[in-house]
Design a protein around this motif. Sequence first.
Motif, PDB file in Angstrom:
ATOM      1  N   ALA A 240       0.834  -1.199   0.000  1.00 40.21           N
ATOM      2  CA  ALA A 240       0.000   0.000   0.000  1.00 40.21           C
ATOM      3  C   ALA A 240       0.872   1.254   0.000  1.00 40.21           C
ATOM      4  O   ALA A 240       0.579   2.241  -0.675  1.00 40.21           O
ATOM      5  N   SER A 241       1.970   1.203   0.752  1.00 36.30           N
ATOM      6  CA  SER A 241       2.883   2.338   0.827  1.00 36.30           C
ATOM      7  C   SER A 241       3.614   2.569  -0.494  1.00 36.30           C
ATOM      8  O   SER A 241       3.771   3.711  -0.941  1.00 36.30           O
ATOM      9  N   LYS A 242       4.045   1.488  -1.130  1.00 33.14           N
ATOM     10  CA  LYS A 242       4.833   1.612  -2.358  1.00 33.14           C
ATOM     11  C   LYS A 242       4.038   2.197  -3.512  1.00 33.14           C
ATOM     12  O   LYS A 242       4.621   2.730  -4.462  1.00 33.14           O
ATOM     13  N   ILE A 243       2.701   2.077  -3.477  1.00 35.49           N
ATOM     14  CA  ILE A 243       1.896   2.585  -4.580  1.00 35.49           C
ATOM     15  C   ILE A 243       1.138   3.848  -4.199  1.00 35.49           C
ATOM     16  O   ILE A 243       0.151   4.209  -4.841  1.00 35.49           O
ATOM     17  N   GLY A 244       1.597   4.534  -3.146  1.00 38.32           N
ATOM     18  CA  GLY A 244       1.036   5.841  -2.842  1.00 38.32           C
ATOM     19  C   GLY A 244       1.451   6.847  -3.900  1.00 38.32           C
ATOM     20  O   GLY A 244       2.538   6.763  -4.481  1.00 38.32           O
ATOM     21  N   ASP A 245       0.603   7.820  -4.168  1.00 41.44           N
ATOM     22  CA  ASP A 245       0.888   8.797  -5.224  1.00 41.44           C
ATOM     23  C   ASP A 245       2.175   9.568  -4.964  1.00 41.44           C
ATOM     24  O   ASP A 245       2.944   9.829  -5.895  1.00 41.44           O
ATOM     25  N   ASP A 246       2.404   9.948  -3.714  1.00 41.72           N
ATOM     26  CA  ASP A 246       3.609  10.723  -3.425  1.00 41.72           C
ATOM     27  C   ASP A 246       4.871   9.904  -3.647  1.00 41.72           C
ATOM     28  O   ASP A 246       5.860  10.394  -4.218  1.00 41.72           O
ATOM     29  N   THR A 247       4.838   8.635  -3.235  1.00 41.48           N
ATOM     30  CA  THR A 247       5.995   7.756  -3.429  1.00 41.48           C
ATOM     31  C   THR A 247       6.272   7.533  -4.911  1.00 41.48           C
ATOM     32  O   THR A 247       7.426   7.576  -5.359  1.00 41.48           O
ATOM     33  N   LEU A 248       5.229   7.333  -5.693  1.00 39.68           N
ATOM     34  CA  LEU A 248       5.407   7.100  -7.125  1.00 39.68           C
ATOM     35  C   LEU A 248       5.884   8.360  -7.841  1.00 39.68           C
ATOM     36  O   LEU A 248       6.689   8.282  -8.777  1.00 39.68           O
ATOM     37  N   GLN A 249       5.397   9.512  -7.402  1.00 42.95           N
ATOM     38  CA  GLN A 249       5.871  10.749  -8.024  1.00 42.95           C
ATOM     39  C   GLN A 249       7.355  10.960  -7.744  1.00 42.95           C
ATOM     40  O   GLN A 249       8.114  11.348  -8.638  1.00 42.95           O
ATOM     41  N   ARG A 250       7.779  10.692  -6.511  1.00 46.82           N
ATOM     42  CA  ARG A 250       9.212  10.808  -6.202  1.00 46.82           C
ATOM     43  C   ARG A 250      10.022   9.809  -7.016  1.00 46.82           C
ATOM     44  O   ARG A 250      11.095  10.135  -7.528  1.00 46.82           O
ATOM     45  N   SER A 251       9.520   8.581  -7.123  1.00 43.55           N
ATOM     46  CA  SER A 251      10.232   7.544  -7.875  1.00 43.55           C
ATOM     47  C   SER A 251      10.369   7.911  -9.342  1.00 43.55           C
ATOM     48  O   SER A 251      11.336   7.514 -10.001  1.00 43.55           O
ATOM     49  N   ALA A 252       9.404   8.661  -9.858  1.00 39.62           N
ATOM     50  CA  ALA A 252       9.437   9.089 -11.258  1.00 39.62           C
ATOM     51  C   ALA A 252      10.273  10.354 -11.443  1.00 39.62           C
ATOM     52  O   ALA A 252      10.366  10.875 -12.558  1.00 39.62           O
ATOM     53  N   ARG A 254       9.661  13.293 -10.118  1.00 40.37           N
ATOM     54  CA  ARG A 254       8.801  14.459 -10.204  1.00 40.37           C
ATOM     55  C   ARG A 254       8.583  15.066  -8.827  1.00 40.37           C
ATOM     56  O   ARG A 254       8.746  14.411  -7.804  1.00 40.37           O
ATOM     57  N   ALA A 255       8.174  16.320  -8.814  1.00 43.58           N
ATOM     58  CA  ALA A 255       7.792  16.974  -7.570  1.00 43.58           C
ATOM     59  C   ALA A 255       6.486  16.363  -7.074  1.00 43.58           C
ATOM     60  O   ALA A 255       5.644  15.933  -7.870  1.00 43.58           O
ATOM     61  N   VAL A 256       6.331  16.312  -5.772  1.00 41.24           N
ATOM     62  CA  VAL A 256       5.092  15.798  -5.193  1.00 41.24           C
ATOM     63  C   VAL A 256       4.031  16.894  -5.260  1.00 41.24           C
ATOM     64  O   VAL A 256       4.205  17.977  -4.699  1.00 41.24           O
TER      65      VAL A 256
END
Length: 293
Positions: A240-252, A254-256
């Motif tokens: 659930a944590s790994k697919i949070g929007d903020d985590t995915l934006q950082r991984s990509a 991008r700015a949160v």
Amino acid sequence: MRWDGNRESDNVEDRRDEAGASPGFSLGGGSIGLGTIAIGLVAWLVFGANPLQVISALTGGGHQQVQTRPQQPRVHSAEEEREARLVRVVLADTEDVWGQIFQQRGASYQQPKLVLFSNSTPTACGQGESAMGPFYCPADRKVYIDLAFYRTLNQQLGAPGEFAEAYVIAHEVGHHVQNLLGISAKVDALRRQSSERKANALSVRLELQADCFAGVWGNHADKARHILEGGDLESALNAASKIGDDTLQRSAGRAVVPDSFTHGSSAQRVRWFKRGFDSGDIAQCDTFAANPL
């Protein structure tokens, strides 16, 4: 996770040996190409809600169906067959849990179908693609998953574990429950009348409620069949944590940007799954009344 040998659902369509006519889905005569599973998953979770739900606006109307053609059956690996059996067992378990919950509420639970596919497949919401990740189509009341997603979840997103895989199915079934309860239709009507920012916020609440419903399933399934082993709950919370929007934006890289969230932050997804799991009560999953989330 203790699941091997448990009942497998009969509500599974196996289309893995069918081939889609083309990658991408039809939209007004054009085609939107989608990249790899990992890139597509990030796009799905970061830049907008489930593509099929957005494009069809939860109605499934107006999109061409791409016919499939048979091909020579491919050989499925032992790992893929294990995943297919796990999916069937988890779906059966959701049938038992939600059937009982609906019965207690004086209603009858209508079981969804689950479609296993490879690469692409036609749906009542448009052409489904592996790059979309698992998704639920309300127009045909089916959950769709390409099992290759589990490799993405494990190897690229860092969320291994069988209960993490089960959480994925339970979340999509949670969308089916929302559809049966009329929640999805109400949210869609509100989204149509809203600004992009407000529509995104409504999507977040819908997704977090599906996370909470997945937690409710986990609570009842473990109480009834003692499916959890040490570390299982942690693996689902990690997913659930790994697919949070903020985590995915950082991984990509991008700015949160919270206003662009459509599924919720990592902390929110963990909190709502755990709320459902700890309570086992769908009344505790009213994300639309919660403030803050």
